[in-house]
Design a protein around this motif. Structure first.
Motif, PDB file in Angstrom:
ATOM      1  N   VAL A 143       4.375   3.138  -9.640  1.00  0.00           N
ATOM      2  CA  VAL A 143       3.913   2.413  -8.451  1.00  0.00           C
ATOM      3  C   VAL A 143       3.937   0.889  -8.642  1.00  0.00           C
ATOM      4  O   VAL A 143       4.475   0.181  -7.781  1.00  0.00           O
ATOM      5  CB  VAL A 143       2.514   2.923  -8.023  1.00  0.00           C
TER       6      VAL A 143
ATOM      7  N   GLU B 297       0.582   8.372  -2.895  1.00  0.00           N
ATOM      8  CA  GLU B 297       1.186   7.266  -3.621  1.00  0.00           C
ATOM      9  C   GLU B 297       2.007   6.385  -2.689  1.00  0.00           C
ATOM     10  O   GLU B 297       2.043   5.162  -2.846  1.00  0.00           O
ATOM     11  CB  GLU B 297       2.081   7.793  -4.751  1.00  0.00           C
TER      12      GLU B 297
ATOM     13  N   ARG C 269       0.015   3.883  -0.833  1.00  0.00           N
ATOM     14  CA  ARG C 269      -0.467   2.749  -1.637  1.00  0.00           C
ATOM     15  C   ARG C 269       0.474   1.558  -1.558  1.00  0.00           C
ATOM     16  O   ARG C 269       0.059   0.413  -1.679  1.00  0.00           O
ATOM     17  CB  ARG C 269      -0.600   3.168  -3.115  1.00  0.00           C
TER      18      ARG C 269
END
Lengths: 339, 262
Positions: free
Chosen positions: B192, B214, B217
């Motif tokens: 990430v 994810e 995010r």
């Protein structure tokens, strides 16, 4: 050393000397240096010595023809194992190169030292141009199309009675003498062998190997697959045309037997025996196969049977090929270990 | 966001035989943003990528990159312009070591033109430039990993190698096709920040994902596909609150059944 059992397997480990001689530090010791240079020296010196130690003109000629086949075999190995194009076009390349050299020699009156490079470059370009539409094909489909061309061209020459028809083109100049002929071909062969090995490890060679591994990834890298395939086909077909041009100057004759399938099949058999992907293996395979097929000539048609038996034996007992086996033994040692 | 979009997809459709994989999908991508594309299995996400990057011929519709029509260009020309992609099923050169995998894209016309990585260009050896890129992307330089054959690398590294191949081209857009799938939680956690850094470097990203948490995010705009049609696009929260999206993800009948039992 214990006997192999089900709980044990063979482990292969690189020899210390191989790892030590991998980098520039190999220069620091004679042992490492000779580990690297000796096999190459044996090959080069051996190839240069063979014509001197062979007694008869007949066997010297056989050796020269073996070298011609070796050129074809290296070209096949290069295309098949480094670009992923399985080509049966050996006969196509030999025929194109042979006829071009013959025409350049008889019609234009050019001497052999001009016709050979001319036939190599023009022939390579011509073969590439003709194979260009087939380049998107892969695997066995490319093989079939590349096999179609020599058959097709031979029939065209036969049916239209052009380029001397079935009689072929006669009265082609030979090389000045048989020593020039032999050493010219040996030197060219060695140059091409080491050149090809260098090429496949250069950056452009990595792109070619990438084409074999994964052409989609090549496209995603912004590289044209067709362009690099045609570059590879040009290199390989130029090698084939070169051997064809040498062949017509040796025989002083060019005919439709230049398109014979021998030129497509024997290089493949030699690659199988010598070990594909090593480039030097096919050369070794040709030096074994072509003289054997000459030796067996006394048996008449029975020689095909012996020939086939040898091939079958190789495929069963040493399918990896002599050179792959030899290189493994040279670079690695083996031992039995428990799971 | 009123500027001209860097990538404009207008009305692309694709049918495989009788199946309409994509039906009139249009969307814009603005420079520097991360667009997420989500949708259930078989909703046409990968086909969108294939159509943009030219790996699949569109039945109709146009794709504009910086105002230029790239709809009819072959894949290598599109990559040459700076629109790169990763593959969902990783496509490294298995017979080459990891760093040699990057020599190939560094040999491409675009990499030669843009001067390679960080201006290394012709002066820099492609091998060292390749290892530099691998280090950026999370291969430990001093370990054996960059020198191992790609065939022996685990999935996590292969996914990074996919990204590295794009980076070697100095791309303007990277389209990541399920870059998180098949990775462990810790691998994703380290991936990430990488994505965030790419965005900070000014690269526009399109991310196709199943790992929604994810994805949310890193992205602030997502588009939902279902049965080859665009359901909606917008901020993750508003999109996931939408009834049609819920139905697409959980199946309308199931939702109804859950409601009945409640």
């Amino acid at each position: 050393m214990t006997l192999p059992s089900e709980q044990e397997r063979k482990e292969r480990i690189d020899r210390g000397i191989k790892i030590r001689s991998d980098s520039i530090y190999a220069m620091m010791s004679h042992r490492e240096l000779s580990y690297l240079t000796l096999p190459r020296l044996i090959l080069i010196v051996g190839m240069l010595m063979i014509p001197l130690v062979i007694p008869s003109m007949y066997w010297q000629r056989v050796f020269t023809i073996s070298c011609i086949y070796a050129l074809l075999a290296i070209s096949f190995d290069f295309l098949a194992h480094y670009v992923g194009l399985v080509s049966l076009g050996g006969a196509f390349f030999v025929g194109t190169g042979g006829y071009l050299a013959a025409i350049a020699n008889t019609s234009l009156g050019l001497p052999p030292w001009l016709t050979v490079p001319l036939a190599t470059l023009v022939g390579g370009g011509l073969c590439t141009l003709l194979l260009l539409p087939c380049l998107p094909l892969r695997g066995v489909y490319f093989a079939i199309v590349s096999l179609m061309y020599p058959l097709f061209l031979a029939r065209v020459i036969e049916a239209l009675d052009i380029l001397g028809g079935t009689d072929g083109i006669m009265g082609i100049d030979s090389f000045p003498n048989h020593w020039v002929e032999q050493y010219f071909i040996i030197c060219i062969l060695l140059l091409i062998l080491f050149g090809a090995r260098r090429l496949v490890n250069m950056d452009i060679g990595l792109v070619l190997r990438g084409v074999k591994d994964n052409d989609q990834a090549i496209r995603a890298s912004g590289i044209s697959v067709t362009f690099y395939k045609s570059v590879a086909v040009f290199i390989a077909s130029a090698m084939g045309c070169l051997s064809g041009a040498c062949l017509v100057h040796i025989y002083m004759w060019s005919g439709i037997s230049q398109f014979a399938l021998d030129f497509s099949i024997i290089p493949i058999a030699a690659t199988v025996i010598g070990g594909g992907g090593t480039l030097v293996g096919p050369l070794l395979g040709c030096l074994i196969l072509v003289p054997i097929s000459e030796l067996l000539r006394d048996f008449g048609t029975l020689r095909i049977v012996f020939y086939a038996l040898i091939l079958v034996a190789f495929i069963i007992f040493r399918s990896e090929g002599i050179m792959v086996y030899g290189q493994r033994k040279y670079h690695q040692f083996e031992r039995w270990i428990k799971y | 966001m009123s500027k001209e979009p860097i990538l404009k997809v207008s009305g692309i459709s694709k049918s495989f035989g009788g199946i309409k994989a994509l039906n009139d999908v249009s969307f814009d991508v603005h420079a520097g943003e991360i667009l997420g594309i989500i949708g259930p299995n078989g909703s046409g996400k990968t086909t969108v990528v294939n159509c943009i990057t030219g790996f699949v011929k569109k039945s109709s519709g146009h794709v504009f990159f910086r105002g230029k029509d790239i709809s009819r260009k072959p894949p290598h020309k599109i990559a040459d312009m700076g629109v790169t992609r990763t593959f969902q099923i990783m496509r490294p050169y298995y017979s080459l070591p990891a760093y040699k995998n990057l020599v190939v894209p560094l040999f491409s016309p675009r990499a030669k033109r843009t001067g390679g990585w960080r201006g290394g260009g012709r002066l820099g050896d492609r091998n060292t430039v390749g290892i530099d890129i691998l280090e950026e992307i999370g291969f430990e330089r001093d370990s054996y990993v960059p020198y191992k054959l790609a065939a022996t690398l685990p999935t996590g590294y292969l996914k990074r190698l996919e990204l590295a191949r794009c980076l070697a081209l100095k791309p303007e857009i990277i389209i990541c096709d399920e870059i998180f799938s098949g990775l462990s939680m810790s691998e994703i956690a380290s991936m990430v920040p990488l994505i965030e850094r790419l965005q900070m470097d000014g690269i526009t990203l399109i991310m196709i994902e199943h790992r929604l948490r994810e994805l949310f995010r890193v992205t602030d705009r997502i588009m939902v596909l279902n049965f080859g049609k665009k359901l909606m696009e917008g901020h993750p929260k508003t999109v996931m609150a939408n009834e049609a999206v819920k139905a697409a993800y959980f199946g309308s009948q199931t939702v109804q059944e859950v409601m009945d039992h409640a």
